[in-house]
Motif scaffolding. Sequence first.
Motif: not given
Length: 775
Positions: A18-19, A30-32, A51-53, A88-89
Motif C-alpha cells: 500500500l503506497d 497492489q494486489y494479486e 498482479e494488479c493495481q 497504515e492507511v
Amino acid sequence: MQSDDARYLKRKYKGGSLDVHPTEKALVVQYEVEATILGEMGDPMLGERKECQKIIRLKSLTSNTDIASLARKVVEECRLISPSRLPEVEQLLFYLQNRKKSAGMRRRMGDCLCFVYSEKKEKKQIKPRDLTPFEGMELDEEANINSIDDYIELLYEDIPEKIRGATLILHLARNPDNLEELLQNGALGFYFYFSQFHGLITHYKIGVLCMSIIEHELKRYDLWQDELLKKKKADILSNLKKEYEKALKKYHGLLTKQEQLLRVALYLLLNLSEDTRTELKMRNKNIVHLLVKTLDRDSEELLVLVVSFLKKLSIFLENKNDMVRNTLILEKLVKLVPCEHEDLLNVTLRLLLNLSFDTGLRSKMVQADLLSKLTSLLGDEAQRQIAMCILYHISMDDRFKSMFAYTDCIPQVMKMLFDCGEERIDAELISFCINLAANKRNAQIMCEGNGLKMLMKRALKLKDPLMMKMIRNISQHDGPSKNLFIDYVGDLAAQIGLKEEEEFVIECLGTLSNLTIPDLDWELVLKEYNLVPYLKDHLKPGSAEDDLILEVVIMIGTVSMDDSCAVMLAKSGIIPALIELLNAQQEDDEFVCQIVYVFYQMVFHQATRDVIIKETQAPAYLIDLMHDKNAEIRKVCDNTLDIIAEYDVEWGKKIQSEKFRWHNSQWLEMVENRQMDEAEPFMYGDDGEPFLQNGDILERPDLFYSSDGIIPVDGAISPEFFTDFQNGDLLGPHGFPSSSLTDGYGQTGVTPARPATAYGFRPDEPFYYGYTTSR
C-alpha cells in the motif's frame, strides 16, 4: 449458465503493498488475483496468477479533512485493504494531506526538472518554462497505452511519422502509471528520470547519440554567432538595420529551440551518469569541455542544469583536472556570482567550493576578484554558509590572508561572532576567523574598538577553546594589539591552575607565551597564581598530552627572559626536568628546539648560567645538537654555546674542538670530492671518449698546480683558513660568530627570536576532510 460458471471458475484476491500515488491525491493498492478452473468434482484443473493495481482517488482530501474518519471509510469500501492496516492507511493519508507540491515528485518528461541542494540540504525544485512545441508535435488524438506497439512502428517510418510516434510515446510517458508497460515493451525509455530505464537507454547507445547531438548543436551555435556578426557589420556599412533585426529575430528563435534540445539531452546524460562507469565513458568523450562551452548561454534554466552537472563531475579528481585544464571555466563561473537567480547562484557557489580544494584554482579565484564578490554574499543568509566555506579555503593560503583587510569581510564576521550570543559558533565561522587572525593587519582590525574585550569575555565565559585559539593567533603579532593583552594576563593565568578542559588550557598557555612584553612583570604573575609548581609538574614525560607539555616548555622560555623569573625557575629544579624531557622527546624536533631555547634564555642570567654550566650536562647535549639536521635547532644551539664558551674556558675549549673537528671533516670531504670531480674530465678526450692507445686506456696525465693554485699540494693550510666566515658572519677570536659576542652586560649583540611553534602559528586545520557538496 451463470451457475455453471460459478462452479467451474474460482477467483482469489490477495492484498499486497500500500503506497501513495506519486503525483495525485490517491492511494495505490497492489494486489494479486489467482484464477483457478475447477473440474466437475471441484478439483483444480488450471490456475493463473496476475498482479494488479487499484488507485483510490481522494478528491475530497483537504487540509481540514478528518484523517481518522477518511481512513475508516477507505478501509470499509475497499475489500483489498485489511482492517488491521487502518493505522497504515491513516499514516499515508496524513502524508498526502501535508505533502507539498514542490517536494521532489515524479514529473512529466516535458517539465525536465532538475534538483539542487539548498543551504539546509533540502531538495528544491527548479521548473523551467514550459517547452514550446516544435513543429509537428501538436496532437489531434489522445495517446492510448494499448496502442504502444503501433506507436513504436511509426518510429521506423519517414520523418513526419517518426515525430508523430515519438510525440505519442512522450504523452504516454508523462503518466507514471504507464512506465512499467513502456519498459516491458522496450519503448526506448523516454522517461529517463527513472533508473530502471538506464540499462535500456545504454543498450541503444542513446547517451552517445546525445553527446554527438550536443557537440553538433554547439558548433551550429558558433556558426549562428558568426553569421549574426557578419550581418551586423554589413548593416553598419550600409546604414541599414532591417536585415540585422530580421537575422537577430531568427537567431533568437533558433536559440530557444536549441536550448530546449540541449536541456533534454543534458538532463538525460546527467541521470545516466548515476552509474560511475557511464560517467567515465562521458569523461573520455570530453563531456567537461562541452559543458564548459555551454556556460556561455544566457538561459538560467539551462545554466542551472549545466552547473549542476559540472558540480557532480567535480567530486572526481580526473574531472576536476579536466576543469583545471580548461582555463575559461573560472572566468565563466565568476560572471554568475552574484546573480538574481537564487538556485543558479547556489549551485554555482557549490561548484566553486568543490574546485577551491585545488590550490592553483584558489589562486585564480583571487585573481578573478572572487574575494570581494564572496564577501558581499556574507549578508545573504541563503548563500552565507557556502560563501564562507570558499573564503575559508582561500584564507588557508598565507599569500591571500592580507587581502581580507581591504574588504568588508572582517567587520562582518566579527558581527556574526558576537550575534551568536551564548550559542555554539558554527565551525565554518570560527575556523575562518582563526585563519584570518594569523595575519597582523587582520588582527589589528579585529581588536579595533572593543573587539578584543568582547572576544576575551566570550571565550572566558564559555570556555571556548576555538575562540581562545583565535585570540592566541591575535596575540602572536607585535605592535599595539599585543599591548592590549596586558589587561587580560591575570584572567588567562587564572585558567591554568583550574581543572579546565585540556584544549582550553593549551590555548590559554599559548596566548600567555606570546606576550613578550617588556613592561609585563612575569615574576608577580608566577607568584600570584602559583604557576611554578604547575609548570614543573607538567614537564614530566607522560604527565599530560604532548601538546600541553610543549606549551609548558614554551611558557617557560617566555618567562625566562625575566632575570628574577629565571632564578625562581632554576631554584625550583626545572632545569633537570627539562633535560629529562629532552631525553624522552629527542626525536621530536619541536620539543628539542623549544627546550634548547629555554637554555638559551637562561644562560643570559648569571644565576641560571652557573646552574646550567656547572650542575648539569646541558652543554654536552647542546654540543651533540650543534650539527642537527634541523636548521632552527642548529641556530639556537650555536648561539647558546657561544655564550657558554665566553663564560667558561673549559667548555669553550671543548666547543671549539668540536667545531674544529666538524669543519675539518667537512673540509676533507670537500677536497676529496673536488679531486674526484676534477680528475674525471681528464679521463676522456674532447669528444667524451677515453684516451686510447692500441686499444688500451691511457693513464691519467699528470696534473701540476702552479703557485697560484687555491690549495697547496701538501695541504699545509688548515681548514680554519677557509672557515673564517660562517653563515655569512665573520668569526670572532675563538672561532664563534662576532655577531654573537656578548656585550658588557651579558647579552648578545643580536638575540634570536623565539623559535616558531607549528602548533600556534600555522593556519587552522580544515574543519572537514575531503569535504565536497552532495552529488
